[in-house]
Scaffold this motif. Structure first.
Motif, PDB file in Angstrom:
ATOM      1  N   ILE A 135       0.834  -1.208   0.000  1.00  0.00           N
ATOM      2  CA  ILE A 135       0.000   0.000   0.000  1.00  0.00           C
ATOM      3  C   ILE A 135       0.866   1.255   0.000  1.00  0.00           C
ATOM      4  O   ILE A 135       0.560   2.243  -0.690  1.00  0.00           O
ATOM      5  CB  ILE A 135      -0.950  -0.016   1.214  1.00  0.00           C
ATOM      6  N   VAL A 136       1.961   1.231   0.755  1.00  0.00           N
ATOM      7  CA  VAL A 136       2.892   2.370   0.751  1.00  0.00           C
ATOM      8  C   VAL A 136       3.460   2.581  -0.647  1.00  0.00           C
ATOM      9  O   VAL A 136       3.578   3.714  -1.128  1.00  0.00           O
ATOM     10  CB  VAL A 136       4.027   2.141   1.774  1.00  0.00           C
ATOM     11  N   ILE A 137       3.801   1.503  -1.326  1.00  0.00           N
ATOM     12  CA  ILE A 137       4.324   1.611  -2.688  1.00  0.00           C
ATOM     13  C   ILE A 137       3.301   2.270  -3.611  1.00  0.00           C
ATOM     14  O   ILE A 137       3.632   3.149  -4.419  1.00  0.00           O
ATOM     15  CB  ILE A 137       4.710   0.214  -3.223  1.00  0.00           C
ATOM     16  N   LEU A 138       2.043   1.853  -3.479  1.00  0.00           N
ATOM     17  CA  LEU A 138       1.000   2.386  -4.353  1.00  0.00           C
ATOM     18  C   LEU A 138       0.663   3.841  -4.039  1.00  0.00           C
ATOM     19  O   LEU A 138       0.419   4.638  -4.950  1.00  0.00           O
ATOM     20  CB  LEU A 138      -0.259   1.515  -4.241  1.00  0.00           C
ATOM     21  N   ARG A 139       0.654   4.180  -2.762  1.00  0.00           N
ATOM     22  CA  ARG A 139       0.246   5.532  -2.368  1.00  0.00           C
ATOM     23  C   ARG A 139       1.386   6.540  -2.493  1.00  0.00           C
ATOM     24  O   ARG A 139       1.173   7.675  -2.917  1.00  0.00           O
ATOM     25  CB  ARG A 139      -0.281   5.524  -0.937  1.00  0.00           C
ATOM     26  N   ALA A 140       2.597   6.131  -2.095  1.00  0.00           N
ATOM     27  CA  ALA A 140       3.723   7.070  -2.095  1.00  0.00           C
ATOM     28  C   ALA A 140       4.552   7.009  -3.373  1.00  0.00           C
ATOM     29  O   ALA A 140       5.427   7.851  -3.577  1.00  0.00           O
ATOM     30  CB  ALA A 140       4.628   6.795  -0.889  1.00  0.00           C
ATOM     31  N   ARG A 141       4.290   5.998  -4.196  1.00  0.00           N
ATOM     32  CA  ARG A 141       5.001   5.836  -5.476  1.00  0.00           C
ATOM     33  C   ARG A 141       6.519   5.787  -5.298  1.00  0.00           C
ATOM     34  O   ARG A 141       7.267   6.359  -6.095  1.00  0.00           O
ATOM     35  CB  ARG A 141       4.600   6.950  -6.444  1.00  0.00           C
ATOM     36  N   VAL A 142       6.959   5.085  -4.253  1.00  0.00           N
ATOM     37  CA  VAL A 142       8.394   4.954  -4.021  1.00  0.00           C
ATOM     38  C   VAL A 142       9.011   3.871  -4.893  1.00  0.00           C
ATOM     39  O   VAL A 142      10.238   3.824  -5.065  1.00  0.00           O
ATOM     40  CB  VAL A 142       8.674   4.654  -2.534  1.00  0.00           C
ATOM     41  N   LEU A 143       8.163   3.002  -5.443  1.00  0.00           N
ATOM     42  CA  LEU A 143       8.577   1.969  -6.387  1.00  0.00           C
ATOM     43  C   LEU A 143       7.478   1.872  -7.444  1.00  0.00           C
ATOM     44  O   LEU A 143       6.378   2.403  -7.249  1.00  0.00           O
ATOM     45  CB  LEU A 143       8.775   0.611  -5.677  1.00  0.00           C
ATOM     46  N   PRO A 144       7.716   1.184  -8.560  1.00  0.00           N
ATOM     47  CA  PRO A 144       6.676   1.053  -9.584  1.00  0.00           C
ATOM     48  C   PRO A 144       5.388   0.440  -9.024  1.00  0.00           C
ATOM     49  O   PRO A 144       5.425  -0.440  -8.162  1.00  0.00           O
ATOM     50  CB  PRO A 144       7.321   0.137 -10.624  1.00  0.00           C
ATOM     51  N   ALA A 145       4.266   0.885  -9.540  1.00  0.00           N
ATOM     52  CA  ALA A 145       2.970   0.450  -9.025  1.00  0.00           C
ATOM     53  C   ALA A 145       2.769  -1.056  -9.133  1.00  0.00           C
ATOM     54  O   ALA A 145       2.135  -1.666  -8.265  1.00  0.00           O
ATOM     55  CB  ALA A 145       1.853   1.184  -9.755  1.00  0.00           C
ATOM     56  N   TRP A 146       3.332  -1.675 -10.178  1.00  0.00           N
ATOM     57  CA  TRP A 146       3.128  -3.114 -10.340  1.00  0.00           C
ATOM     58  C   TRP A 146       3.684  -3.898  -9.156  1.00  0.00           C
ATOM     59  O   TRP A 146       3.182  -4.981  -8.822  1.00  0.00           O
ATOM     60  CB  TRP A 146       3.730  -3.611 -11.653  1.00  0.00           C
ATOM     61  N   ALA A 147       4.737  -3.352  -8.496  1.00  0.00           N
ATOM     62  CA  ALA A 147       5.303  -4.031  -7.330  1.00  0.00           C
ATOM     63  C   ALA A 147       4.305  -4.035  -6.172  1.00  0.00           C
ATOM     64  O   ALA A 147       4.218  -5.011  -5.411  1.00  0.00           O
ATOM     65  CB  ALA A 147       6.600  -3.353  -6.906  1.00  0.00           C
ATOM     66  N   GLY A 148       3.553  -2.942  -6.046  1.00  0.00           N
ATOM     67  CA  GLY A 148       2.532  -2.898  -5.015  1.00  0.00           C
ATOM     68  C   GLY A 148       1.406  -3.873  -5.291  1.00  0.00           C
ATOM     69  O   GLY A 148       0.950  -4.592  -4.391  1.00  0.00           O
ATOM     70  N   TRP A 149       0.944  -3.925  -6.549  1.00  0.00           N
ATOM     71  CA  TRP A 149      -0.126  -4.856  -6.899  1.00  0.00           C
ATOM     72  C   TRP A 149       0.321  -6.298  -6.761  1.00  0.00           C
ATOM     73  O   TRP A 149      -0.440  -7.155  -6.297  1.00  0.00           O
ATOM     74  CB  TRP A 149      -0.622  -4.580  -8.312  1.00  0.00           C
ATOM     75  N   LEU A 150       1.556  -6.598  -7.150  1.00  0.00           N
ATOM     76  CA  LEU A 150       2.073  -7.959  -7.001  1.00  0.00           C
ATOM     77  C   LEU A 150       2.117  -8.361  -5.529  1.00  0.00           C
ATOM     78  O   LEU A 150       1.775  -9.495  -5.177  1.00  0.00           O
ATOM     79  CB  LEU A 150       3.473  -8.068  -7.623  1.00  0.00           C
ATOM     80  N   GLY A 151       2.506  -7.411  -4.672  1.00  0.00           N
ATOM     81  CA  GLY A 151       2.547  -7.705  -3.248  1.00  0.00           C
ATOM     82  C   GLY A 151       1.173  -8.008  -2.680  1.00  0.00           C
ATOM     83  O   GLY A 151       1.009  -8.913  -1.850  1.00  0.00           O
ATOM     84  N   LEU A 152       0.169  -7.274  -3.125  1.00  0.00           N
ATOM     85  CA  LEU A 152      -1.198  -7.505  -2.646  1.00  0.00           C
ATOM     86  C   LEU A 152      -1.731  -8.847  -3.137  1.00  0.00           C
ATOM     87  O   LEU A 152      -2.381  -9.588  -2.379  1.00  0.00           O
ATOM     88  CB  LEU A 152      -2.112  -6.374  -3.104  1.00  0.00           C
ATOM     89  N   VAL A 153      -1.467  -9.172  -4.400  1.00  0.00           N
ATOM     90  CA  VAL A 153      -1.923 -10.456  -4.941  1.00  0.00           C
ATOM     91  C   VAL A 153      -1.226 -11.615  -4.227  1.00  0.00           C
ATOM     92  O   VAL A 153      -1.868 -12.606  -3.841  1.00  0.00           O
ATOM     93  CB  VAL A 153      -1.665 -10.520  -6.462  1.00  0.00           C
ATOM     94  N   ALA A 154       0.092 -11.497  -4.050  1.00  0.00           N
ATOM     95  CA  ALA A 154       0.838 -12.549  -3.361  1.00  0.00           C
ATOM     96  C   ALA A 154       0.340 -12.726  -1.935  1.00  0.00           C
ATOM     97  O   ALA A 154       0.193 -13.859  -1.445  1.00  0.00           O
ATOM     98  CB  ALA A 154       2.332 -12.209  -3.367  1.00  0.00           C
ATOM     99  N   SER A 155       0.069 -11.616  -1.258  1.00  0.00           N
ATOM    100  CA  SER A 155      -0.421 -11.682   0.121  1.00  0.00           C
ATOM    101  C   SER A 155      -1.779 -12.360   0.199  1.00  0.00           C
ATOM    102  O   SER A 155      -2.052 -13.142   1.115  1.00  0.00           O
ATOM    103  CB  SER A 155      -0.504 -10.273   0.715  1.00  0.00           C
ATOM    104  N   ALA A 156      -2.650 -12.064  -0.776  1.00  0.00           N
ATOM    105  CA  ALA A 156      -3.985 -12.666  -0.796  1.00  0.00           C
ATOM    106  C   ALA A 156      -3.898 -14.181  -0.986  1.00  0.00           C
ATOM    107  O   ALA A 156      -4.583 -14.952  -0.294  1.00  0.00           O
ATOM    108  CB  ALA A 156      -4.827 -12.040  -1.908  1.00  0.00           C
ATOM    109  N   PHE A 157      -3.064 -14.606  -1.909  1.00  0.00           N
ATOM    110  CA  PHE A 157      -2.891 -16.048  -2.112  1.00  0.00           C
ATOM    111  C   PHE A 157      -2.260 -16.701  -0.877  1.00  0.00           C
ATOM    112  O   PHE A 157      -2.658 -17.796  -0.470  1.00  0.00           O
ATOM    113  CB  PHE A 157      -2.014 -16.308  -3.340  1.00  0.00           C
ATOM    114  N   TYR A 158      -1.265 -16.030  -0.304  1.00  0.00           N
ATOM    115  CA  TYR A 158      -0.577 -16.571   0.870  1.00  0.00           C
ATOM    116  C   TYR A 158      -1.550 -16.722   2.038  1.00  0.00           C
ATOM    117  O   TYR A 158      -1.461 -17.669   2.832  1.00  0.00           O
ATOM    118  CB  TYR A 158       0.579 -15.653   1.242  1.00  0.00           C
TER     119      TYR A 158
END
Length: 229
Positions: free
Chosen positions: A157-180
Motif C-alpha cells: 500500500i505504501v508503494i501504491l500511495r507514495a510511489r516509491v517503487l513502480p505500481a506493479w510491485a505494489g499490486w504484485l505484493g497484494l496479490v501474493a499476500s492474498a494467495f498466501y
C-alpha cells in the motif's frame, strides 16, 4: 544492502527449502501423525537436522532487509510502515522458532520414539503433537504468516500511495499476500475439523511472495532516491 539481502536471503531459503522438500517431503509431511514423521525424521540422520538448520537461518536473514526497508525507501517517518516493519521482523522470529524446533526438540523425540516401547511411544506421540501444534502450527505458521502478510500488505500500500517503487510491485505484493493468506485454511484445519482447505493456496502464495521479495530487492538496487513512479 536492503535490496541485495532481499534477493540473497530469498534465494538461499528457496534452495534450502527445496532440498528439504526433496529429502523430507516438506511441507506435506507437516500434516502427518507422529508414527510417520518421527521415523522418517530419524532416518534422515544428521544431514536432515543440518538441512533444517539451514532453512531456519537463511529465512532469519530476511529480518535484516525488512528492518532496513523504511530507510531504503526514504520513509522513516511513515508511522504505518514503522509498525509494519516491527511486525515483519517479529514474523521472522516466530518462523525461526517453528523451524529450529526441528533442530533442538524433534531429534530427542524421534530417538525416544524409536527406542521406546508402546507406552513410551504413546507418550512421545502426545508430546510431539503438543509441540508441533504450538511451536509449528500456532507460532510459526499461523502467527508468523499472518504478521508477514500484514507487513507485505502495508509495504504494498505504501508503494501504491507514495510511489516509491513502480505500481506493479505494489499490486504484485497484494496479490501474493492474498494467495498466501489462503494457506491459513490448511493451518486452521489442524485445529478445527472440516475447515475448508485450498491445497494449492500455500504453494502458490509462498512462491508469489518469494517472487515479490526478489522483485523488491531488484527494484531497490536500481532505485533512484528522488524518483517518483
Amino acid at each position: 544492502m536492503a535490496g541485495g539481502l532481499f534477493i540473497a536471503s530469498t534465494l538461499a531459503f528457496t534452495v534450502a527449502a527445496t532440498i528439504l522438500s526433496m529429502t523430507f517431503n516438506w511441507p506435506d509431511i507437516l500434516r502427518e501423525p507422529a508414527n510417520v514423521v518421527l521415523p522418517e525424521f530419524a532416518a534422515g540422520g544428521a544431514s536432515l537436522v543440518w538441512t533444517w538448520f539451514a532453512v531456519a537461518w537463511t529465512y532469519a536473514v530476511l529480518a535484516v532487509p525488512i528492518l532496513l526497508l523504511p530507510a531504503a525507501l526514504a520513509r522513516r517517518g511513515d508511522a504505518a510502515l514503522r509498525v509494519a516493519t516491527y511486525l515483519g521482523a517479529a514474523s521472522v522470529l516466530l518462523a525461526l522458532i517453528g523451524f529450529l524446533r526441528w533442530v533442538f526438540v524433534v531429534p530427542a523425540l524421534a530417538d525416544s520414539y524409536l527406542s521406546g516401547g508402546d507406552s513410551t511411544r504413546t507418550a512421545v506421540a502426545a508430546a510431539w503433537t503438543a509441540q508441533h501444534q504450538y511451536g509449528g502450527a500456532l507460532l510459526g505458521e499461523h502467527l508468523g504468516q499472518l504478521l508477514a502478510i500484514g507487513w507485505s500488505v502495508t509495504v504494498s500500500i505504501v508503494i501504491l500511495r507514495a510511489r516509491v517503487l513502480p505500481a506493479w510491485a505494489g499490486w504484485l505484493g497484494l496479490v501474493a499476500s492474498a494467495f498466501y493468506l489462503t494457506n491459513q485454511g490448511d493451518i486452521l484445519a489442524t485445529a478445527v475439523s472440516g475447515f475448508p482447505v485450498w491445497d494449492l493456496g500455500g504453494l502458490v502464495g509462498s512462491y508469489l511472495w518469494a517472487l515479490w521479495l526478489i522483485a523488491i530487492g531488484v527494484l531497490l538496487l536500481r532505485r533512484q532516491p528522488d524518483r517518483a513512479y
